[in-house]
Design a protein around this motif. Structure first.
Motif, mmCIF file in Angstrom:
data_model
loop_
_atom_site.group_PDB
_atom_site.id
_atom_site.type_symbol
_atom_site.label_atom_id
_atom_site.label_comp_id
_atom_site.label_asym_id
_atom_site.label_seq_id
_atom_site.Cartn_x
_atom_site.Cartn_y
_atom_site.Cartn_z
ATOM 1 N N GLU A 32 0.993 -1.185 0.139
ATOM 2 C CA GLU A 32 -0.083 -0.020 0.056
ATOM 3 C C GLU A 32 0.928 1.126 -0.223
ATOM 4 O O GLU A 32 0.442 2.386 -0.503
ATOM 5 C CB GLU A 32 -1.041 0.054 1.292
ATOM 6 C CG GLU A 32 -1.994 -1.101 1.181
ATOM 7 C CD GLU A 32 -2.843 -1.182 2.542
ATOM 8 O OE1 GLU A 32 -2.887 -0.223 3.094
ATOM 9 O OE2 GLU A 32 -3.460 -1.779 2.604
ATOM 10 N N ASN A 33 2.008 1.186 0.707
ATOM 11 C CA ASN A 33 2.867 2.389 0.691
ATOM 12 C C ASN A 33 4.358 1.890 0.428
ATOM 13 O O ASN A 33 4.828 0.744 0.618
ATOM 14 C CB ASN A 33 2.734 2.864 2.271
ATOM 15 C CG ASN A 33 1.401 3.686 2.554
ATOM 16 O OD1 ASN A 33 1.160 4.867 1.797
ATOM 17 N ND2 ASN A 33 0.554 2.993 3.142
ATOM 18 N N MET A 34 5.155 2.888 0.213
ATOM 19 C CA MET A 34 6.462 2.827 -0.076
ATOM 20 C C MET A 34 7.261 3.821 0.400
ATOM 21 O O MET A 34 6.829 4.955 0.309
ATOM 22 C CB MET A 34 6.707 2.525 -1.593
ATOM 23 C CG MET A 34 8.195 2.131 -1.930
ATOM 24 S SD MET A 34 9.508 3.518 -1.809
ATOM 25 C CE MET A 34 9.180 4.908 -3.025
ATOM 26 N N ARG A 35 8.326 3.597 1.148
ATOM 27 C CA ARG A 35 9.396 4.429 1.713
ATOM 28 C C ARG A 35 10.637 3.746 1.619
ATOM 29 O O ARG A 35 11.100 2.909 1.535
ATOM 30 C CB ARG A 35 9.439 4.481 3.395
ATOM 31 C CG ARG A 35 7.870 5.397 3.657
ATOM 32 C CD ARG A 35 7.907 5.849 5.169
ATOM 33 N NE ARG A 35 7.899 4.610 6.033
ATOM 34 C CZ ARG A 35 8.037 4.986 7.409
ATOM 35 N NH1 ARG A 35 8.209 6.196 7.861
ATOM 36 N NH2 ARG A 35 7.575 3.692 8.075
ATOM 37 N N LEU A 36 11.531 4.756 0.999
ATOM 38 C CA LEU A 36 12.976 4.422 0.845
ATOM 39 C C LEU A 36 13.691 5.445 1.820
ATOM 40 O O LEU A 36 13.566 6.399 1.586
ATOM 41 C CB LEU A 36 13.336 4.908 -0.594
ATOM 42 C CG LEU A 36 14.765 4.452 -1.167
ATOM 43 C CD1 LEU A 36 14.650 2.983 -1.515
ATOM 44 C CD2 LEU A 36 15.264 5.308 -2.350
ATOM 45 N N VAL A 63 9.575 5.869 -9.310
ATOM 46 C CA VAL A 63 8.772 4.497 -8.792
ATOM 47 C C VAL A 63 7.910 4.354 -9.718
ATOM 48 O O VAL A 63 6.871 4.997 -10.051
ATOM 49 C CB VAL A 63 8.368 4.958 -7.446
ATOM 50 C CG1 VAL A 63 7.671 3.644 -6.765
ATOM 51 C CG2 VAL A 63 9.563 5.391 -6.450
ATOM 52 N N ILE A 64 7.839 3.102 -10.149
ATOM 53 C CA ILE A 64 6.747 2.466 -10.934
ATOM 54 C C ILE A 64 6.038 1.219 -10.352
ATOM 55 O O ILE A 64 6.665 0.669 -9.715
ATOM 56 C CB ILE A 64 7.297 1.881 -12.294
ATOM 57 C CG1 ILE A 64 8.223 3.176 -12.918
ATOM 58 C CG2 ILE A 64 6.657 1.414 -13.363
ATOM 59 C CD1 ILE A 64 9.191 2.590 -13.988
ATOM 60 N N GLU A 106 2.150 6.808 -1.757
ATOM 61 C CA GLU A 106 1.411 5.560 -1.737
ATOM 62 C C GLU A 106 1.144 5.058 -3.029
ATOM 63 O O GLU A 106 1.640 5.562 -4.061
ATOM 64 C CB GLU A 106 -0.179 6.488 -1.681
ATOM 65 C CG GLU A 106 -0.255 7.099 -0.293
ATOM 66 C CD GLU A 106 -1.700 7.510 -0.008
ATOM 67 O OE1 GLU A 106 -2.684 7.479 -0.975
ATOM 68 O OE2 GLU A 106 -2.294 8.197 1.015
ATOM 69 N N LEU A 107 0.797 3.884 -2.965
ATOM 70 C CA LEU A 107 0.827 2.982 -4.286
ATOM 71 C C LEU A 107 -0.723 2.604 -4.651
ATOM 72 O O LEU A 107 -1.530 2.542 -3.740
ATOM 73 C CB LEU A 107 1.644 1.758 -4.054
ATOM 74 C CG LEU A 107 2.972 1.656 -3.170
ATOM 75 C CD1 LEU A 107 3.698 0.496 -3.032
ATOM 76 C CD2 LEU A 107 4.033 2.227 -4.597
ATOM 77 N N PRO A 108 -1.023 2.194 -5.906
ATOM 78 C CA PRO A 108 -2.219 2.071 -6.271
ATOM 79 C C PRO A 108 -2.758 0.720 -5.716
ATOM 80 O O PRO A 108 -2.073 -0.034 -4.928
ATOM 81 C CB PRO A 108 -2.162 1.927 -7.852
ATOM 82 C CG PRO A 108 -0.775 2.382 -8.013
ATOM 83 C CD PRO A 108 0.125 2.178 -6.948
#
Length: 514
Positions: free
Chosen positions: A241-245, A258-259, A282-284
């Protein structure tokens, strides 16, 4: 040759062998890396058979604690017959659970985690360990059980470059010349700082450059990191659901893309000259794979990528092959503090000790390791004072003595020392060594059908890892259920006292009262 000479020859050979057996120490004679053994008289007479632990009862007594209905009431309060039966099953089966050991301070410490688990919308658990948990073994089962009960998705925090060939919960691929720099083991001398992040290692796709030399824009680097669901993983871990780097220490700006689900969901720039930074998005819906592309004249140190949800439970698998668990005091305190503040963990699970067992030679070494480990617990408490800490001790491990596999000589003492320093630090200890049967139990796990441990007599098989994970989860949730019951009783008592106080205040004065 005459018969008498043949007899004398045979007797002289026997005498020579008997003499060698008498003068050769039981532990053998070490010649370089080779140890020369002679059988003892008891072994020759088949009187020295090693006894292995019977673990059949442990295996047969396993159950899923979540499959039982937890009722704290009785028939007077209106329970049905079926509910009473479930309660009886629960009370009976939990007797076989190996409890988490803790004193009053440890119980209060664990109650902080249970409070977050019960009341917070998002709760994070960071599971640190050695090779026994690599590939997301043990962790993945615990994660799935918690996410099924309390919600949450995703795999949590992961290294930018996966150091292991196989990871159960996700598939990861890297494009570019990536390299991982751990803080333990053989540390790269080119690293001029101790900002390794909370996973004990950072990764980068461009060579390290010295801070004391001028930096030139000579090479434009392009790299990619791809993380996707594994078709054999638990279903909850396949949803991101979410990405953090988490990154830092880049000498030049780096473009990032980010893809997800075939679309670009983020284009940003990683800033240079930061010791620590975070980029997130946020991610789709229904995202099960993420690609992160980098382009610039330098690489940042990437401390990890998080793929998770914004509610429920996040469980990180931080496997450190070869580590004894003494990484926390080696890392820069303020740098680690920044990342922990962003991650906000509620529980640390520390599963170490196995890597020191083969090298322990005496009690002084055991005591020294105990002091080192205690200092790691204290550092974590300084970094995250609101987080609880649970220690899982080492499993049984076997070494080969002549033609038998037996428990390492100093392993039981290491277990007791880890338990002692853990309890003294006000934390909980779950004894995996005792859970699997104690002394000489590993060979029984190796020879079980199907096998529960590998032929290296150190690591669990996938089935064995799930069994141990279930044993630990049962112990953890048992304590959580006890916490809920104590909380209910406390609130009921408080309500009763308030009702009695209110009744006294509202009752009319009787004749003669003043």
């Amino acid at each position: 040759m005459r018969p008498i000479k043949t007899l004398l020859f045979i007797l002289s050979v026997f005498a020579l062998l008997a003499g060698s057996m008498l003068i050769t120490p039981g532990e053998g004679v070490k010649i370089g890396e080779f140890t020369f053994h002679m059988p003892t008289f008891s072994e020759m007479l088949m009187l020295d058979d090693v006894e292995y632990a019977d673990v059949s009862g442990i295996i047969n007594q396993q159950f899923e604690i979540d499959s039982l209905v937890d009722f704290s009431l009785d028939t007077i309060a209106g329970d049905t017959v079926l509910e009473v039966i479930h309660r009886a099953d629960y009370d009976s089966l939990i007797q076989s659970v190996l409890h988490i050991e803790m004193n009053d301070s440890g119980r209060q410490n664990l109650a902080k985690f249970f409070f977050h688990l019960k009341n917070d919308s998002l709760t994070r658990i960071m599971h640190y360990g050695d090779s026994q948990i690599e590939g997301d073994r043990i962790t993945s089962f615990v994660r799935n059980k918690l996410q099924m009960r309390f919600g949450g998705t995703g795999v949590g925090l992961r290294p930018a470059l996966q150091p292991y060939d196989y990871v159960f919960s996700a598939v990861q691929e890297n494009t570019g010349d990536w390299k991982r720099y751990p803080i333990y083991g053989k540390v790269d001398s080119m690293v001029e700082h101790s900002n390794y992040g909370v996973m004990g290692a950072f990764s980068r796709y461009a060579p390290l450059a010295s801070d004391t030399l001028p930096f030139t824009d000579s090479v434009l680097y392009e790299a990619e990191m791809y993380v996707a669901k594994s078709n054999i993983s638990y279903k909850k871990t396949r949803e991101y659901e979410n990405m953090r780097l988490f990154y830092g220490h880049s000498k030049r700006p780096v473009a990032i893309q980010v893809i997800a689900r075939g679309d670009t969901v983020l284009e940003d720039t990683l800033l240079p000259d930061l010791d620590y930074g975070v980029v997130e998005c946020e991610l789709p819906d229904s995202t099960s794979s993420v690609s992160v592309r980098f382009k610039g004249y330098d690489s940042p140190d990437i401390y990890g990528i998080e793929l998770a949800s914004d509610k429920g439970v996040i469980v990180d698998n931080i496997a450190l092959r070869g580590s004894s668990g003494t990484i926390f005091t080696r890392a820069d305190y303020l740098h680690s503090l920044k990342m922990y503040n962003d991650l906000h963990p509620s529980l640390f699970i520390l599963q170490f000790g196995g890597n020191v067992i083969p090298y322990i030679t005496d009690n002084k070494a055991i005591e020294r390791y105990g002091r080192w480990f205690a200092s790691q617990i204290n550092r974590i408490k300084q970094l995250c004072p609101e987080a609880a800490i649970l220690v899982i001790g080492p499993s049984d491990m076997s070494t080969k003595e002549k033609d038998k596999f037996v428990t390492y000589q100093h392993l039981p003492k290491v277990v007791e020392t880890l338990k002692k320093v853990t309890l003294a630090s006000g934390c909980g200890y779950w004894d995996m060594y005792q859970a699997m049967g104690g002394y000489n139990s590993m060979p029984s796990w190796v020879n079980a059908q199907p096998e529960l441990a590998r032929p290296d007599y150190v690591h669990f098989s996938p089935k064995g890892a799930r069994l141990v994970a279930n044993m630990f989860y049962n112990a953890l949730i048992l304590e959580y259920n006890n916490y809920l019951e104590a909380d209910r009783e406390e609130k009921a008592e408080e309500k009763k006292q308030n009702t009695e106080a209110s009744s006294k205040e509202s009752s009319p004065l009787k004749k003669g009262d003043s």
